[in-house]
Design a protein around this motif. Structure first.
Motif, short mmCIF file in Angstrom:
data_model
loop_
_atom_site.label_atom_id
_atom_site.label_comp_id
_atom_site.label_asym_id
_atom_site.label_seq_id
_atom_site.Cartn_x
_atom_site.Cartn_y
_atom_site.Cartn_z
N GLU A 152 0.82 -1.21 0.00
CA GLU A 152 0.00 0.00 0.00
C GLU A 152 0.86 1.27 0.00
OE1 GLU A 152 -0.91 -2.55 2.48
OE2 GLU A 152 -2.08 -3.30 0.80
N ASN A 153 2.15 1.14 0.30
CA ASN A 153 3.05 2.31 0.31
C ASN A 153 3.73 2.46 -1.04
OD1 ASN A 153 2.41 2.92 2.94
ND2 ASN A 153 4.12 1.77 3.80
N HIS A 154 4.25 3.66 -1.28
CA HIS A 154 4.87 3.95 -2.58
C HIS A 154 6.16 4.74 -2.39
CE1 HIS A 154 1.30 2.41 -4.54
NE2 HIS A 154 0.59 3.12 -3.69
N GLY A 155 6.97 4.33 -1.45
CA GLY A 155 8.27 4.94 -1.26
C GLY A 155 8.29 6.02 -0.19
N LEU A 156 9.49 6.33 0.23
CA LEU A 156 9.72 7.27 1.33
C LEU A 156 9.16 8.66 1.04
CD1 LEU A 156 11.11 7.88 4.09
CD2 LEU A 156 13.08 8.61 2.74
N LEU A 157 9.38 9.18 -0.16
CA LEU A 157 8.96 10.56 -0.44
C LEU A 157 7.44 10.71 -0.40
CD1 LEU A 157 11.58 11.56 -3.14
CD2 LEU A 157 11.47 12.31 -0.76
N GLU A 158 6.72 9.74 -0.95
CA GLU A 158 5.26 9.81 -0.87
C GLU A 158 4.79 9.71 0.58
OE1 GLU A 158 1.60 7.09 -2.16
OE2 GLU A 158 2.72 7.93 -3.88
N ASP A 159 5.48 8.88 1.36
CA ASP A 159 5.16 8.74 2.78
C ASP A 159 5.39 10.07 3.51
OD1 ASP A 159 4.36 6.89 4.96
OD2 ASP A 159 6.36 7.38 5.73
N LEU A 160 6.46 10.77 3.16
CA LEU A 160 6.73 12.08 3.78
C LEU A 160 5.66 13.10 3.38
CD1 LEU A 160 10.61 12.33 3.39
CD2 LEU A 160 9.32 11.88 5.49
#
Length: 191
Positions: A152-160
């Motif tokens: 469901e996640n798409h990498g660190l930058l999208e999470d930030l």
């Protein structure tokens, strides 16, 4: 300029270029420990030299300053200095493909995206990384957190970006904006 194929003693390089950083690599692998010497070799470039003789962190720290200046290095790569202004430090990891260490935001984003795509084994422990994001030139901690690997996640930058939208603390929100704007500016410079 320097010869990219030549082996240099640290002192030779320090006599010509400004020291940007000196860091250990492969800390837990003492027999294969390496040093990276980062030198400012241009207005917007940092040249990275890697030690040619493997040594443990413990053995290196026992060297006198004169002995340390004789450690030999060979050119490894060149980095844009702007990519090193804000960096991520992985403090703890649950994945063999993302060892603890320092990363550019772009690199860590790519690595987390790759892990998000993998089938993750079930575990009682959190599966991801613990990280700090720092302003590299002064070592100021801008943000810290945990990134959990998931389809469901798409990498660190999208999470930030998601964390920026949800953050209520004004200082942390401003720091997240600074980090995201910095990364956007880096990407625009490369276009």
């Amino acid at each position: 300029m320097f010869d990219k194929n030549k082996i240099y003693e640290m002192q030779e390089l320090l006599d010509k270029y400004v020291l940007y950083n000196l860091e250990f690599r492969k800390l837990g692998n003492n027999a294969n420990g390496e040093l990276e010497l980062l030198l400012k070799t241009g207005t917007d470039k940092v040249s990275v030299f890697r030690s040619v003789n493997h040594t443990s962190k413990h053995d290196y720290l026992k060297l006198s300053e004169e002995q340390a200046k004789k450690v030999c290095f060979k050119f490894d790569r060149e980095e844009n200095i702007v990519d090193l202004d804000i960096v991520a430090i992985v403090v703890r990891t649950s994945d063999i493909n993302i060892p603890a260490g320092r990363y550019t935001l772009k690199t860590l984003d790519e690595l987390t995206k790759a892990q998000d795509l993998e089938e993750r084994p079930k575990s009682d422990f959190e599966d991801g990384i613990v990280y700090l994001i720092v302003e590299n030139s002064v070592g100021c901690d801008l943000y810290d957190g945990v990134y959990t690997f998931s389809k469901e996640n798409h990498g660190l930058l999208e999470d930030l970006e998601k964390k920026y939208e949800q953050e209520t603390d004004e200082l942390l929100k401003n720091n997240l904006k600074l980090i995201l704007d910095y990364q956007k500016n880096c990407e625009e410079l490369l276009m």
